[in-house]
Structure formats: structure tokens, C-alpha cells
Design an enzyme around this catalytic site. Structure first.
Site: not given
Ligand code: GLY
Ligand code: MN
Ligand code: MN
Length: 434
Positions: A36, A239, A267, A346, A357, A380, A384, A401
Site C-alpha cells: 500500500d 545502463h 543529464d 549508442h 529523454h 554524450e 567502451y 563517456r
Molecule cells: N542518462 C541517460 C542518458 O544518458 O541518456
Molecule cells: Mn546520461
Molecule cells: Mn543522456
């Protein structure tokens, strides 16, 4: 955000919708965490963008040109007993006096009132598929109207996806939104600085995460996403959110953490040596990522399209990996065949705003979107290098990164998180001298 800005947004949306249309926007539902106990309530971004109203159990309705009121807010009634437990409610009077509604009704009256208003409209603007419970109520109302057709009742002819209009509005940030994003980035920057100052071998990732929670809450902010605090090989898990490993001498630490302040997200990512000194190999990879980020940021200007920063980052990264001997072949073919992808898998950024996002299309038709003043994106790039036996040992398990939030302005890229060090020397000084 002042109430004038919310009013301006409603007027703009109503102009786009036009007479004969009705906009229906539900608040976010309350979600249960376990048994709850509820999650802390976070208003739906679209709903908040249009209303500034942070309570659950509410529905905003806009009916352009309606004489008896264009903006209706259905919300909870005042209730002394409930307010004793859950806190103040605006009630219907507050909805009108404080939130600018033309009229307000108890949320319980929605089923009785809304279908009658829909009946007089041709087009319904609503975002399907966000909240399934509300979707089915919408379907019920439409069916009710249809069943009354024989009695001469009208039903709307068209259902239009509201998110197309609303998300395009949200993509272009106003001056006060840019300022809100700047404040959010500032809090994130201070938290990252704290983290760099306290990091040393032997601490655990969660102890560093705690620095973020402390700095965020000190500023009335909270996480805009689960922070990634990854030492050594954990930095290569994109992630990674376990944040429970010990920080080792000689490893790097990647921290991707941002906050939400007054509904606007930051971010930010930095990567730095746990012992305060980059190894030659770490430095070599870091310099490539930094150069890639700088090359990408240079492309965040009016007149370029969405993918140009990514293309620039890919080029620098591929060139760098080739120089390190991790890729072999001609630059052109390495890029064409995406040979860099095992190391950079990415994209270089995403829109950021009320959502980390954020909403907004990246393509218009089949073409990349042109960058315009008021859009805000992250930049970004990363590299890696996993635990691959074919790679020299000193390069293994390096994950780097660097991420900043950048607004597109008439004067070029406006880096909202610019006060956070990213040159290797500056990072080492901050870590060692405070
Ligand atoms: N922290 C999520 C991204 O960098 O997209
Ligand atoms: Mn990020
Ligand atoms: Mn990001």
C-alpha cells in the site's frame, strides 16, 4: 514558471486546435511501489506543461472558442479529512483562482459532464496509449455518445493525436525553460564536483551515489533517472545501476547522473580516475572521447541537422581507435561499415527538457530535423572497451563517456553544464586539490 507562461501555452495550443476541437489531457495516475505504499507522485509532463497543476486525479479540457469557458479543470474537491493525511488540495476554487481555469468541477463529475461537451465538438485531441485506464474511459464515452445517435446526438468525427502538436511545442524551449534547464544543470554540476572531490580507492559506488542524493535534495531536486555510478568494467555496462561495487585503485569511474528541478531535467556524465591520476592508456582513450564531444558540440548550431553532431563524433572516435591500433582499415570504410560500433554503440545525444529523454521528432518526413533556436540536446559520446583478450591489457575494461546538456542559441552552442571540468588536468586538480 509563472502562470502567464502556462496561459500562453494553452492559447498557443488552442490556436493550433481551432474551433470545433476539444483537447483532453489527464493527469498522471498514482502508482504503487509495494503493497500500500505509493511512489512519490510525479505529474505527467504534458499535463504539467499545459496547467502547472501538480495534483493527481485531474483532467484538463480545452475547448477553443467555447463561450462558457475554454479551459476546464476537473480536480479533487477540498476535503478536510483527506488533506489532514495527504496535504492540501487546490479544490475547484483554487483551480480557477490560482491555476487560471475558466471553470472547474469535481473529478467525480467527469463521466457526467465530459461526454456532453464532447458531443458539441468535431475533433477530439487526445494522446492514446499513455494511460490504459483512461483510454478505456475515453472509449466508453465515445460509445455512450454513439448509442445516443438515434436520439439525434452528434459524435466527434475525428480523433487526432494530441502528442504531435504538444510535443512539437515542447521541443522549442522558451527563455524561462532554458533558464530552468540551466538551474537543473547547475545542481548536477555541483553534485559531480562533490563526487570528484570525495572519490578514492576503497569506497563503494553507492557511497558516491549518496553525494548526488545529498546535493540534489539540498537543492529541492531529485534524480531525473537512476544514476549510473560504475567503476572499472561496470562503466562498460551502459545502463549499470547496481552501484554496489568497491572502487579500485587504477580503475576509472563513470558517473552518469542528473537531477530534476522544478520539472526540468539535467543529464550529465563524467569519467575520472579513482586514484586521481589517469594512466597513459586511460588518458589516450579519454582524449579521443573529449575531442569527439568537442567536435559534436561545434555542430550544435542553427542550420545543421540533427545527425551532424553524431557524424562528427563517430569520425573522431573512429580515427582515434585506429590510431590506438584497436581498428584497422581506411577511415572511410571503417565508418561506412560501422566498425566502431563494438566500442561506440549508442547515439551521441537526445532532446532534453521536462523529460530526460524529451519529446520531439528527430526526423521530419524522412529527413533529419534541422536544429533551431530553443532546442536542447545532450552531447554524450563514449568509448567502451570490454574485457576482450585481443586487446592489449592496459586498454581492457575502460569505459568512458562525457555528457553535457547543450541549448541551441543564436550565439552558437550554449553548454548548460559548462561549469563542470572535463579537461584531464582540471579533473586531476579538482580531485587532488579540491
Ligand atoms: N542518462 C541517460 C542518458 O544518458 O541518456
Ligand atoms: Mn546520461
Ligand atoms: Mn543522456
Amino acid at each position: 514558471m509563472n502562470s502567464e507562461e502556462f496561459k500562453k501555452r494553452r492559447r498557443q495550443l488552442m490556436r493550433m486546435v481551432g474551433q470545433g476541437g476539444i483537447v483532453i489531457l489527464p493527469a498522471a495516475p498514482v502508482r504503487m511501489r509495494s503493497r500500500d505504499v505509493e511512489y512519490r507522485f510525479r505529474q505527467d509532463s504534458d499535463f504539467f506543461y499545459m496547467t502547472g497543476f501538480a495534483e493527481p486525479e485531474a483532467v484538463a479540457v480545452l475547448i477553443p472558442g467555447r463561450e462558457k469557458g475554454e479551459y476546464l479543470l476537473f480536480c479533487r474537491e477540498r476535503n478536510k479529512k483527506r488533506e489532514q493525511w495527504d496535504g492540501l488540495r487546490a479544490g475547484q476554487r483554487g483551480a480557477v483562482d490560482q491555476y487560471g481555469a475558466d471553470d472547474a468541477f469535481p473529478i467525480e463529475d467527469l463521466d457526467d459532464i465530459l461526454p456532453g461537451i464532447m458531443e458539441s465538438c468535431d475533433r477530439v485531441y487526445y494522446t492514446m496509449g499513455m494511460y490504459s485506464e483512461f483510454d478505456s474511459r475515453m472509449a466508453d464515452w465515445v460509445n455512450t455518445l454513439r448509442s445516443r445517435l438515434r436520439r439525434g446526438t452528434q459524435t466527434p468525427h475525428e480523433f487526432v493525436a494530441l502528442d504531435h502538436l504538444l510535443h512539437d511545442m515542447r521541443l522549442y524551449k522558451s527563455r524561462s525553460e532554458i533558464s530552468a534547464l540551466r538551474k537543473s544543470a547547475k545542481v548536477a554540476v555541483e553534485a559531480h564536483k562533490r563526487a570528484m572531490r570525495v572519490t578514492r580507492p576503497g569506497l563503494f559506488e553507492y557511497e558516491i551515489e549518496a553525494e548526488f542524493i545529498h546535493e540534489f535534495r539540498q537543492n529541492d531536486a531529485s534524480n531525473s533517472y537512476s544514476p549510473i555510478v560504475g567503476g572499472g568494467k561496470n562503466a562498460c555496462v551502459l545502463h549499470y545501476i547496481d552501484n554496489n561495487a568497491e572502487l579500485k585503485d587504477g580503475d576509472l569511474l563513470l558517473i552518469d547522473a542528473g537531477c530534476e528541478l522544478d520539472y526540468y531535467a539535467s543529464d550529465v556524465t563524467r569519467t575520472f580516475p579513482i586514484n586521481g591520476k589517469f594512466s597513459p592508456e586511460q588518458l589516450a582513450v579519454y582524449e579521443i572521447v573529449l575531442a569527439a564531444q568537442e567536435a559534436a558540440i561545434e555542430k550544435i548550431i542553427v542550420g545543421n541537422h540533427w545527425n551532424e553532431p553524431h557524424d562528427a563524433a563517430v569520425k573522431v572516435i573512429t580515427k582515434g581507435l585506429k590510431k590506438l591500433g584497436l581498428l584497422e582499415g581506411s577511415l572511410g570504410s571503417l565508418i561506412k561499415t560501422a566498425a566502431y560500433q563494438p566500442f561506440y554503440m549508442h547515439r551521441t545525444g537526445h532532446w532534453i527538457g521536462m523529460d530526460v529523454h524529451d519529446v520531439g521528432d528527430y526526423k521530419v518526413g524522412n529527413k533529419w530535423r534541422m536544429l533551431e533556436v530553443g532546442m536542447v540536446t545532450t552531447v554524450e559520446p563514449g568509448i567502451y572497451i570490454g574485457n576482450n583478450r585481443k586487446i592489449p591489457k592496459a586498454f581492457r575494461n575502460i569505459g568512458i563517456r562525457i555528457e553535457d546538456d547543450v541549448a541551441i542559441s543564436n550565439k552558437g552552442p550554449d553548454i548548460l553544464s559548462r561549469d563542470l571540468v572535463k579537461e584531464p588536468d582540471a579533473i586531476e586538480s579538482l580531485m587532488n586539490d579540491g
